[in-house]
Design an enzyme around this catalytic site. Structure first.
Site, PDB file in Angstrom:
ATOM      1  N   ASP A  12      -4.440  -6.446   4.424  1.00 20.16           N
ATOM      2  CA  ASP A  12      -5.285  -7.310   5.459  1.00 20.16           C
ATOM      3  C   ASP A  12      -5.253  -8.636   4.578  1.00 20.16           C
ATOM      4  O   ASP A  12      -5.785  -9.731   5.996  1.00 20.16           O
ATOM      5  CB  ASP A  12      -6.580  -6.840   5.037  1.00 20.16           C
ATOM      6  CG  ASP A  12      -6.947  -5.350   6.254  1.00 20.16           C
ATOM      7  OD1 ASP A  12      -5.907  -5.621   7.509  1.00 20.16           O
ATOM      8  OD2 ASP A  12      -7.412  -4.155   5.861  1.00 20.16           O
ATOM      9  N   LYS A  23       9.614 -16.921 -10.624  1.00 17.55           N
ATOM     10  CA  LYS A  23       8.320 -15.601 -11.130  1.00 17.55           C
ATOM     11  C   LYS A  23       7.679 -16.519 -12.431  1.00 17.55           C
ATOM     12  O   LYS A  23       7.924 -17.132 -12.403  1.00 17.55           O
ATOM     13  CB  LYS A  23       9.487 -15.295 -11.719  1.00 17.55           C
ATOM     14  CG  LYS A  23       8.851 -13.618 -12.087  1.00 17.55           C
ATOM     15  CD  LYS A  23       9.969 -12.514 -12.888  1.00 17.55           C
ATOM     16  CE  LYS A  23       8.959 -11.420 -13.210  1.00 17.55           C
ATOM     17  NZ  LYS A  23       9.430 -10.731 -15.072  1.00 17.55           N
ATOM     18  N   LYS A  35     -10.585  -3.189  19.409  1.00 17.48           N
ATOM     19  CA  LYS A  35      -9.987  -3.895  19.286  1.00 17.48           C
ATOM     20  C   LYS A  35      -9.345  -3.294  20.552  1.00 17.48           C
ATOM     21  O   LYS A  35      -8.478  -3.514  20.835  1.00 17.48           O
ATOM     22  CB  LYS A  35      -8.747  -3.333  18.612  1.00 17.48           C
ATOM     23  CG  LYS A  35      -8.886  -3.458  16.683  1.00 17.48           C
ATOM     24  CD  LYS A  35      -8.764  -3.759  15.374  1.00 17.48           C
ATOM     25  CE  LYS A  35      -8.870  -3.689  14.412  1.00 17.48           C
ATOM     26  NZ  LYS A  35      -7.256  -3.535  13.307  1.00 17.48           N
ATOM     27  N   ASN A  74       0.707  -1.017   0.417  1.00 19.56           N
ATOM     28  CA  ASN A  74       0.327   0.167   0.278  1.00 19.56           C
ATOM     29  C   ASN A  74       0.839   1.786  -0.121  1.00 19.56           C
ATOM     30  O   ASN A  74       2.013   1.190   0.186  1.00 19.56           O
ATOM     31  CB  ASN A  74      -1.274  -0.110   0.960  1.00 19.56           C
ATOM     32  CG  ASN A  74      -0.337  -0.618   2.851  1.00 19.56           C
ATOM     33  OD1 ASN A  74       0.700   0.854   2.786  1.00 19.56           O
ATOM     34  ND2 ASN A  74      -0.174  -0.830   3.704  1.00 19.56           N
ATOM     35  N   PHE A 113      -4.626   3.610  14.707  1.00 17.12           N
ATOM     36  CA  PHE A 113      -5.312   4.074  13.832  1.00 17.12           C
ATOM     37  C   PHE A 113      -6.607   3.825  13.155  1.00 17.12           C
ATOM     38  O   PHE A 113      -6.308   2.624  12.805  1.00 17.12           O
ATOM     39  CB  PHE A 113      -3.640   4.217  12.990  1.00 17.12           C
ATOM     40  CG  PHE A 113      -2.789   5.633  13.165  1.00 17.12           C
ATOM     41  CD1 PHE A 113      -2.340   5.211  14.191  1.00 17.12           C
ATOM     42  CD2 PHE A 113      -2.862   7.100  12.684  1.00 17.12           C
ATOM     43  CE1 PHE A 113      -1.900   6.617  14.674  1.00 17.12           C
ATOM     44  CE2 PHE A 113      -1.995   8.404  13.103  1.00 17.12           C
ATOM     45  CZ  PHE A 113      -1.066   8.110  14.191  1.00 17.12           C
ATOM     46  N   LYS A 143     -13.449   0.607  15.450  1.00 14.49           N
ATOM     47  CA  LYS A 143     -12.558   0.193  15.376  1.00 14.49           C
ATOM     48  C   LYS A 143     -11.483  -0.111  17.130  1.00 14.49           C
ATOM     49  O   LYS A 143     -11.564  -0.891  17.160  1.00 14.49           O
ATOM     50  CB  LYS A 143     -11.323   0.310  14.805  1.00 14.49           C
ATOM     51  CG  LYS A 143     -11.479  -0.037  13.311  1.00 14.49           C
ATOM     52  CD  LYS A 143     -10.951   0.373  12.201  1.00 14.49           C
ATOM     53  CE  LYS A 143     -11.072  -0.116  10.630  1.00 14.49           C
ATOM     54  NZ  LYS A 143     -10.504   1.079   9.466  1.00 14.49           N
TER      55      LYS A 143
HETATM   56  O1  PMT Z   1       2.773   6.048   7.026  1.00 10.81           O
HETATM   57  P1  PMT Z   1       2.656   7.585   5.924  1.00 10.81           P
HETATM   58  O2  PMT Z   1       2.569   7.927   4.569  1.00 10.81           O
HETATM   59  O3  PMT Z   1       3.052   8.339   6.880  1.00 10.81           O
HETATM   60  O4  PMT Z   1       0.790   7.229   6.678  1.00 10.81           O
HETATM   61  C1  PMT Z   1       0.367   7.643   7.607  1.00 10.81           C
HETATM   62  C2  PMT Z   1      -1.039   6.190   7.981  1.00 10.81           C
HETATM   63  C3  PMT Z   1      -1.710   7.294   6.511  1.00 10.81           C
HETATM   64  C4  PMT Z   1      -0.814   4.978   7.389  1.00 10.81           C
HETATM   65  C5  PMT Z   1      -1.432   6.215   9.109  1.00 10.81           C
HETATM   66  O5  PMT Z   1      -1.492   7.852   9.562  1.00 10.81           O
HETATM   67  C6  PMT Z   1      -2.129   5.055   9.327  1.00 10.81           C
HETATM   68  O6  PMT Z   1      -3.925   5.529   9.319  1.00 10.81           O
HETATM   69  N1  PMT Z   1      -1.976   4.252   9.459  1.00 10.81           N
HETATM   70  C7  PMT Z   1      -3.111   3.208  10.026  1.00 10.81           C
HETATM   71  C8  PMT Z   1      -3.476   2.098   8.845  1.00 10.81           C
HETATM   72  C9  PMT Z   1      -4.121   1.299   8.296  1.00 10.81           C
HETATM   73  O7  PMT Z   1      -3.481   0.115   8.553  1.00 10.81           O
HETATM   74  O8  PMT Z   1      -5.978   1.747   9.154  1.00 10.81           O
HETATM   75  P2  PMT Z   1      -6.768   0.571   9.789  1.00 10.81           P
HETATM   76  O9  PMT Z   1      -8.342   1.185   9.187  1.00 10.81           O
HETATM   77  O10 PMT Z   1      -6.653  -0.633   8.169  1.00 10.81           O
HETATM   78  O11 PMT Z   1      -6.247  -0.488  10.478  1.00 10.81           O
HETATM   79  C10 PMT Z   1      -6.937  -0.420  11.617  1.00 10.81           C
HETATM   80  C11 PMT Z   1      -5.715  -0.684  13.026  1.00 10.81           C
HETATM   81  O12 PMT Z   1      -5.198  -1.856  12.439  1.00 10.81           O
HETATM   82  C12 PMT Z   1      -4.149  -0.130  12.320  1.00 10.81           C
HETATM   83  O13 PMT Z   1      -3.620   0.768  13.355  1.00 10.81           O
HETATM   84  C13 PMT Z   1      -3.150  -0.864  11.674  1.00 10.81           C
HETATM   85  O14 PMT Z   1      -1.769  -0.750  11.972  1.00 10.81           O
HETATM   86  C14 PMT Z   1      -4.146  -2.481  12.150  1.00 10.81           C
HETATM   87  N2  PMT Z   1      -3.796  -3.741  11.548  1.00 10.81           N
HETATM   88  C15 PMT Z   1      -5.001  -4.174  10.852  1.00 10.81           C
HETATM   89  C16 PMT Z   1      -4.624  -4.456  10.215  1.00 10.81           C
HETATM   90  C17 PMT Z   1      -3.864  -5.895  10.616  1.00 10.81           C
HETATM   91  N3  PMT Z   1      -4.031  -7.021   9.881  1.00 10.81           N
HETATM   92  N4  PMT Z   1      -3.325  -5.390  11.416  1.00 10.81           N
HETATM   93  C18 PMT Z   1      -3.572  -4.631  12.167  1.00 10.81           C
HETATM   94  O15 PMT Z   1      -2.726  -3.879  13.736  1.00 10.81           O
END
Ligand code: PMT
Length: 399
Positions: free
Chosen positions: A279, A289, A342, A210, A324, A338
């Site tokens: 995810d 490859k 969580k 991503n 986040f 979330k």
């Molecule tokens: O890195 P930058 O370019 O500065 O950009 C910052 C950012 C946009 C990446 C950051 O601000 C941000 O939003 N990070 C969370 C990205 C994300 O995966 O969000 P989500 O809404 O999909 O996940 C929710 C939370 O679960 C997040 O804290 C994530 O780290 C966590 N997660 C998600 C999926 C997974 N399999 N495991 C996790 O721990």
């Protein structure tokens, strides 16, 4: 945000060929809006002229205890009182000995003795001199006084020898100096921060990922370190250098991040998950490859573990868990969902659709939602400034 702006920094320059390097440091601090006053020992003035430092700092350079134009002023007392921090760089063997023994036969040593401000010492000298028991003992004494030391680097020395004695680089010094000027509200706390994207390999040449640059997570790690935290940064692949003083644990895939984060989080006081974890990953990894003509246009995926969900399950009493939420609409509803699912204390929801927020931008805007029902929209600001605002809230939780 931790910053040098408005801080009174006294820099003591002593006799070493490395004195010229400190001119660059003075310039960097002046650009960062610090008020820099330079004191030069007599020996330092043989290497660089006071005019250089005066021009770069915009302030008069002090060199003598009893300057003819000092009038009624006692420079050692005025400088000692005004300093928010004292940086001695380069610190020669002679200056280290003076400071260790509390001698007051020059202005620099007298100011340091009279000051209450924190002191950071950056030695530079020939490696034999540096490793001599006398110098080692002096440094031990200085550490015992509570002075901070940035060790010299190893490499080619001006005297033609190889060894430890080169003045540390500014990149290693400024975080230590800024830390001395920053309230230590995370002192003694272990803070685990995740940052960047994960990469989910398809074959040796291709992966799913991503747009995360790591900027948000790295800003959080740096700010937590400056506030005294013992910071571990678990980072997916980014183009960023880890902030000095932060322990980097590089990972590539979500599964690697899962292992690294759970291991580090077990004894952490704070965990902040700014990483954009994939995810899903390809259900199968192709060892070779995949040929273009053989590619099956549908890629089978399987779910990665949700690291934050697992952290929420394992959360210890007193541990602060911050997530986040990367959203493209209705930040509040999605964030709250979330936060609850969580078991988080705080979630920072951000819009990843706009140009100036979310992925890769230098700025961001965070909607902070807390488990007690609190909601706060932080302003659009640099990721460093937002990191400081978020950590203010975390420090308040810890307090
Ligand atoms: O890195 P930058 O370019 O500065 O950009 C910052 C950012 C946009 C990446 C950051 O601000 C941000 O939003 N990070 C969370 C990205 C994300 O995966 O969000 P989500 O809404 O999909 O996940 C929710 C939370 O679960 C997040 O804290 C994530 O780290 C966590 N997660 C998600 C999926 C997974 N399999 N495991 C996790 O721990």
């Amino acid at each position: 945000m931790s910053s040098f702006a408005g801080k009174n920094i006294v820099i003591g320059v002593s006799g070493s060929i490395a004195a010229f390097k400190v001119a660059g440091w003075v310039s960097a601090l002046a650009k960062a809006e610090a008020n820099v006053t330079v004191i030069m020992t007599e020996a330092a003035q043989r290497f660089v002229t006071p005019l250089t430092f005066a021009a770069l700092s915009g302030n008069r350079v002090h060199g003598q205890m009893f300057a003819p134009d000092a009038g009624e002023e006692m420079p050692h007392i005025c400088l000692a009182r005004e300093a928010d921090a004292i940086l001695v760089a380069p610190a020669s063997a002679q200056t280290l000995a003076r400071l260790a023994h509390g001698l007051t036969d020059d202005l620099l040593a007298t100011v340091v003795l009279a000051a209450q401000a924190p002191v950071l010492v950056c030695p530079a000298m020939n490696s034999q001199m540096y490793n001599h028991p006398a110098t080692r003992a002096n440094l031990k004494t200085l550490r015992g006084y509570g002075y901070h030391v940035v060790e010299p680097a190893s490499g080619a020395l001006a005297c033609g020898e190889q060894g430890q004695g080169r003045l540390a680089e500014w990149e290693a010094v400024w975080p230590c100096l800024l830390r001395l000027l920053t309230p230590q509200d995370l002192a003694g706390k272990k803070v685990v921060v995740t940052a960047g994207p994960t990469r989910e390999a398809i074959d040796p040449a291709r992966f799913l990922s991503n747009r995360s640059s790591g900027k948000m997570g790295y800003a959080l790690a740096e700010e937590a370190m400056l506030r005294g935290g013992e910071v571990v940064l678990v980072s997916g692949p980014t183009a960023l250098a880890a902030p000095a003083g932060v322990r980097l644990k590089p990972v590539v895939s979500a599964l690697e991040m899962y292992e690294a984060v759970l291991a580090e989080a077990a004894d952490a006081d704070v965990v902040i998950k700014a990483a954009a974890v994939a995810d899903y990953r390809p259900a199968e990894f192709f060892a070779d490859k995949v040929k273009k003509e053989k590619i099956d246009l549908s890629l089978k995926l399987c779910a990665n573990p949700d690291i934050l969900l697992e952290l929420g399950r394992r959360k210890r009493r007193g541990q602060i868990l911050v997530g986040f939420a990367a959203e493209t609409g209705n930040l509040e509803a999605a964030g709250r969902k979330k936060l609850a699912a969580k078991n988080l204390d705080l979630i920072a929801a951000n819009n990843v659709k706009a140009d100036n927020t979310g992925f890769a931008a230098d700025t961001n805007q965070l909607l902070l939602l807390s488990a007690d029902g609190g909601s706060e929209l932080l302003p659009l600001a640099s990721k460093s400034a937002l990191a400081a605002m978020l950590l203010d809230r975390v420090a308040a939780f810890l307090a």
